[in-house]
Design a protein around this motif. Structure first.
Motif, PDB file in Angstrom:
ATOM      1  N   ARG A 199       0.727  -1.165   0.045  1.00 40.59           N
ATOM      2  CA  ARG A 199       0.117   0.185   0.047  1.00 40.59           C
ATOM      3  C   ARG A 199       1.037   1.109  -0.137  1.00 40.59           C
ATOM      4  O   ARG A 199       0.523   2.119  -0.592  1.00 40.59           O
ATOM      5  N   ASP A 200       1.573   1.323   1.217  1.00 36.45           N
ATOM      6  CA  ASP A 200       2.603   2.628   1.562  1.00 36.45           C
ATOM      7  C   ASP A 200       3.909   2.395   0.014  1.00 36.45           C
ATOM      8  O   ASP A 200       3.919   0.812  -0.642  1.00 36.45           O
ATOM      9  N   PRO A 201       4.703   3.635  -0.051  1.00 34.57           N
ATOM     10  CA  PRO A 201       5.420   3.237  -0.725  1.00 34.57           C
ATOM     11  C   PRO A 201       6.317   2.555  -0.033  1.00 34.57           C
ATOM     12  O   PRO A 201       6.821   2.810   0.927  1.00 34.57           O
ATOM     13  N   GLN A 202       7.213   1.374  -1.435  1.00 38.46           N
ATOM     14  CA  GLN A 202       8.361   1.196   0.143  1.00 38.46           C
ATOM     15  C   GLN A 202       9.049   1.078  -1.513  1.00 38.46           C
ATOM     16  O   GLN A 202       9.541   1.557  -2.523  1.00 38.46           O
ATOM     17  N   ARG A 203      10.800   1.261  -0.702  1.00 42.23           N
ATOM     18  CA  ARG A 203      12.278   1.057  -1.676  1.00 42.23           C
ATOM     19  C   ARG A 203      12.686   0.183  -1.391  1.00 42.23           C
ATOM     20  O   ARG A 203      12.945  -0.417  -0.220  1.00 42.23           O
ATOM     21  N   ILE A 204      13.591  -0.698  -2.473  1.00 40.82           N
ATOM     22  CA  ILE A 204      13.952  -2.015  -2.420  1.00 40.82           C
ATOM     23  C   ILE A 204      15.391  -1.275  -3.157  1.00 40.82           C
ATOM     24  O   ILE A 204      16.450  -1.219  -3.971  1.00 40.82           O
ATOM     25  N   ASP A 205      16.837  -0.944  -1.956  1.00 43.85           N
ATOM     26  CA  ASP A 205      18.011  -0.223  -2.289  1.00 43.85           C
ATOM     27  C   ASP A 205      18.676  -0.996  -2.848  1.00 43.85           C
ATOM     28  O   ASP A 205      19.555  -2.032  -1.599  1.00 43.85           O
ATOM     29  N   LEU A 206      19.812  -1.598  -3.310  1.00 35.22           N
ATOM     30  CA  LEU A 206      20.310  -2.647  -3.508  1.00 35.22           C
ATOM     31  C   LEU A 206      21.867  -1.810  -3.888  1.00 35.22           C
ATOM     32  O   LEU A 206      23.301  -2.690  -4.259  1.00 35.22           O
ATOM     33  N   THR A 207      21.747  -0.783  -3.700  1.00 33.70           N
ATOM     34  CA  THR A 207      23.138  -0.374  -4.140  1.00 33.70           C
ATOM     35  C   THR A 207      24.140  -0.339  -2.516  1.00 33.70           C
ATOM     36  O   THR A 207      23.519  -1.028  -1.571  1.00 33.70           O
ATOM     37  N   VAL A 208      25.595  -0.620  -2.500  1.00 32.88           N
ATOM     38  CA  VAL A 208      26.800  -0.090  -1.161  1.00 32.88           C
ATOM     39  C   VAL A 208      27.172   0.122  -1.748  1.00 32.88           C
ATOM     40  O   VAL A 208      28.036   0.336  -2.573  1.00 32.88           O
ATOM     41  N   GLY A 209      28.447   0.874  -0.672  1.00 36.55           N
ATOM     42  CA  GLY A 209      29.371   2.170  -0.650  1.00 36.55           C
ATOM     43  C   GLY A 209      30.826   1.372  -1.319  1.00 36.55           C
ATOM     44  O   GLY A 209      30.347   0.052  -0.973  1.00 36.55           O
ATOM     45  N   ALA A 210      31.461   1.874  -1.750  1.00 32.32           N
ATOM     46  CA  ALA A 210      32.515   1.541  -2.447  1.00 32.32           C
ATOM     47  C   ALA A 210      33.389   1.287  -1.903  1.00 32.32           C
ATOM     48  O   ALA A 210      34.454   0.205  -1.953  1.00 32.32           O
ATOM     49  N   ALA A 211      33.363   1.423   0.024  1.00 37.41           N
ATOM     50  CA  ALA A 211      34.378   0.796   0.446  1.00 37.41           C
ATOM     51  C   ALA A 211      34.088  -0.717   0.514  1.00 37.41           C
ATOM     52  O   ALA A 211      34.910  -1.206   1.488  1.00 37.41           O
ATOM     53  N   VAL A 212      32.754  -0.861   0.233  1.00 35.48           N
ATOM     54  CA  VAL A 212      32.587  -2.768   1.073  1.00 35.48           C
ATOM     55  C   VAL A 212      33.809  -3.014  -0.677  1.00 35.48           C
ATOM     56  O   VAL A 212      32.881  -2.906  -1.494  1.00 35.48           O
ATOM     57  N   ASP A 213      34.032  -4.203   0.192  1.00 36.37           N
ATOM     58  CA  ASP A 213      35.215  -4.982  -0.407  1.00 36.37           C
ATOM     59  C   ASP A 213      35.064  -6.109  -0.419  1.00 36.37           C
ATOM     60  O   ASP A 213      35.095  -7.112   0.284  1.00 36.37           O
ATOM     61  N   ASP A 214      33.888  -6.802  -1.968  1.00 36.94           N
ATOM     62  CA  ASP A 214      33.091  -8.840  -1.159  1.00 36.94           C
ATOM     63  C   ASP A 214      33.233  -8.389  -2.216  1.00 36.94           C
ATOM     64  O   ASP A 214      31.691  -8.805  -2.857  1.00 36.94           O
ATOM     65  N   SER A 215      34.108  -9.281  -3.190  1.00 36.75           N
ATOM     66  CA  SER A 215      33.616  -9.462  -5.573  1.00 36.75           C
ATOM     67  C   SER A 215      32.820 -10.263  -5.314  1.00 36.75           C
ATOM     68  O   SER A 215      32.250 -11.013  -6.551  1.00 36.75           O
ATOM     69  N   ASP A 216      32.158 -11.414  -3.962  1.00 36.26           N
ATOM     70  CA  ASP A 216      31.733 -12.400  -3.929  1.00 36.26           C
ATOM     71  C   ASP A 216      30.123 -11.886  -4.090  1.00 36.26           C
ATOM     72  O   ASP A 216      29.575 -12.680  -5.029  1.00 36.26           O
ATOM     73  N   ARG A 217      30.067 -11.329  -3.607  1.00 34.85           N
ATOM     74  CA  ARG A 217      28.506 -10.858  -3.558  1.00 34.85           C
ATOM     75  C   ARG A 217      28.064  -9.238  -3.818  1.00 34.85           C
ATOM     76  O   ARG A 217      27.031  -8.313  -4.013  1.00 34.85           O
ATOM     77  N   VAL A 218      29.466  -8.366  -4.665  1.00 32.36           N
ATOM     78  CA  VAL A 218      29.035  -7.092  -5.079  1.00 32.36           C
ATOM     79  C   VAL A 218      30.152  -6.538  -6.116  1.00 32.36           C
ATOM     80  O   VAL A 218      30.853  -7.400  -6.061  1.00 32.36           O
ATOM     81  N   THR A 219      29.862  -6.078  -6.303  1.00 33.02           N
ATOM     82  CA  THR A 219      30.078  -5.456  -7.955  1.00 33.02           C
ATOM     83  C   THR A 219      30.579  -4.157  -8.376  1.00 33.02           C
ATOM     84  O   THR A 219      29.074  -3.642  -7.693  1.00 33.02           O
ATOM     85  N   PRO A 220      31.336  -3.409  -8.996  1.00 33.34           N
ATOM     86  CA  PRO A 220      31.086  -2.359  -9.312  1.00 33.34           C
ATOM     87  C   PRO A 220      29.338  -2.102 -10.529  1.00 33.34           C
ATOM     88  O   PRO A 220      28.782  -2.691 -10.797  1.00 33.34           O
ATOM     89  N   ALA A 221      28.444  -1.246 -10.347  1.00 32.69           N
ATOM     90  CA  ALA A 221      27.729   0.021 -10.577  1.00 32.69           C
ATOM     91  C   ALA A 221      28.350  -0.328 -12.029  1.00 32.69           C
ATOM     92  O   ALA A 221      26.746  -0.912 -13.202  1.00 32.69           O
ATOM     93  N   TRP A 222      29.115   0.330 -13.164  1.00 29.72           N
ATOM     94  CA  TRP A 222      29.327   0.125 -13.227  1.00 29.72           C
ATOM     95  C   TRP A 222      31.024   0.785 -13.874  1.00 29.72           C
ATOM     96  O   TRP A 222      31.297   1.268 -12.462  1.00 29.72           O
ATOM     97  N   PRO A 223      31.724   0.818 -14.467  1.00 24.72           N
ATOM     98  CA  PRO A 223      33.386   0.808 -14.563  1.00 24.72           C
ATOM     99  C   PRO A 223      33.468   2.059 -13.648  1.00 24.72           C
ATOM    100  O   PRO A 223      33.333   2.905 -14.138  1.00 24.72           O
ATOM    101  N   GLY A 224      34.226   2.540 -12.573  1.00 27.86           N
ATOM    102  CA  GLY A 224      34.726   3.523 -12.643  1.00 27.86           C
ATOM    103  C   GLY A 224      33.702   3.998 -11.250  1.00 27.86           C
ATOM    104  O   GLY A 224      33.492   4.963 -10.877  1.00 27.86           O
ATOM    105  N   ALA A 225      32.167   3.708 -11.322  1.00 28.08           N
ATOM    106  CA  ALA A 225      31.608   4.297 -10.246  1.00 28.08           C
ATOM    107  C   ALA A 225      31.588   4.313  -8.743  1.00 28.08           C
ATOM    108  O   ALA A 225      32.831   3.343  -8.707  1.00 28.08           O
ATOM    109  N   ALA A 226      31.351   5.134  -8.737  1.00 25.62           N
ATOM    110  CA  ALA A 226      31.461   5.388  -6.816  1.00 25.62           C
ATOM    111  C   ALA A 226      30.325   4.543  -5.437  1.00 25.62           C
ATOM    112  O   ALA A 226      30.899   4.506  -4.455  1.00 25.62           O
ATOM    113  N   PHE A 227      30.141   3.183  -6.751  1.00 23.43           N
ATOM    114  CA  PHE A 227      29.404   2.581  -5.602  1.00 23.43           C
ATOM    115  C   PHE A 227      29.461   1.214  -6.444  1.00 23.43           C
ATOM    116  O   PHE A 227      29.637   1.047  -7.191  1.00 23.43           O
ATOM    117  N   GLY A 228      28.758  -0.206  -5.667  1.00 18.43           N
ATOM    118  CA  GLY A 228      28.702  -1.171  -5.652  1.00 18.43           C
ATOM    119  C   GLY A 228      27.305  -2.065  -5.875  1.00 18.43           C
ATOM    120  O   GLY A 228      25.688  -0.573  -5.634  1.00 18.43           O
TER     121      GLY A 228
END
Length: 219
Positions: A14-43
């Motif tokens: 009913r009410d607005p719901q937001r699902i955010d899949l982004t994570v900070g660039a400082a997170v270093d976990d290549s198994d679970r996180v990928t850069p949003a695009w080459p050179g992006a400031a977040f994953g």
């Protein structure tokens, strides 16, 4: 790849719901996180899981993605008087309130007039769709597509469709030679992208194909 998704007044949500899949660039976990695009400031998270009791909205999120993909890809094929298959929240008070979807995703910064992108730098895109009830039918209220090119670093309109059906288009979307025909054939139950794709509009054909890559087991 999806960056975030917002859903309002759709099925069990009913009410607005937001699902955010982004994570900070400082997170270093290549198994679970990928850069949003080459050179992006977040994953972006590679995998997301929803858990909760029955009827809490887990499947609704997947159905929202399915609906958006089908609308962008195939809505021009609907008959002119068809109602969009989009259920509002199960309360009569919400029947006449708009249903809103907002989805962000990465894409190439340079949009070419033919059916291709310049696959150099990438940036954020945002697509928003509002649906309303009109004479017993679910139809489009507003629809828009924007992006944030790194050159200007600001929100730039690709197209905006208002409540009256008028479509304002940015020069970057290369619609000039299709503008008159678009105005004459755009229906209240069809996407601007799906409609322009029928006119061999290169950028719209690309977005239409991208929507066709969303798969699921929700029917």
């Amino acid at each position: 790849m999806i960056l975030d998704l917002e859903i309002e007044n759709f099925m069990s949500l009913r009410d607005p719901q937001r699902i955010d899949l982004t994570v900070g660039a400082a997170v270093d976990d290549s198994d679970r996180v990928t850069p949003a695009w080459p050179g992006a400031a977040f994953g972006v998270s590679k995998v997301a899981a929803f858990f909760g009791p029955n009827a809490s909205g887990k499947s609704t999120v997947l159905r929202a993605l399915w609906f958006l993909a089908a609308f962008v890809k195939d809505s021009f094929q609907l008959s002119p008087d068809a109602s969009l298959h989009c259920e509002t929240f199960g309360d009569r008070a919400y029947d006449d309130r708009p249903t809103r979807f907002n989805i962000s995703f990465p894409g190439p910064e340079a949009i070419l007039e033919n059916s291709s992108f310049d696959h150099g730098r990438c940036c954020r895109y945002n697509y928003e769709l509002l649906l309303t009830r009109k004479e017993g039918r679910r139809v489009v209220l507003t629809e828009s597509l924007h992006y944030w090119p790194t050159v200007t670093k600001r929100k730039t309109r690709l197209f905006e469709r208002g409540p009256t059906g008028e479509v304002a288009v940015g020069k970057e979307f290369h619609v000039s030679k299709h503008r008159a025909v678009l105005k004459s054939i755009l229906r209240d139950n069809a996407s601007v992208v799906s409609t322009l794709a029928q006119l061999d509009h290169g950028p719209s054909q690309i977005f239409r194909r991208a929507a066709g890559q969303i798969f699921g087991n929700m029917f």
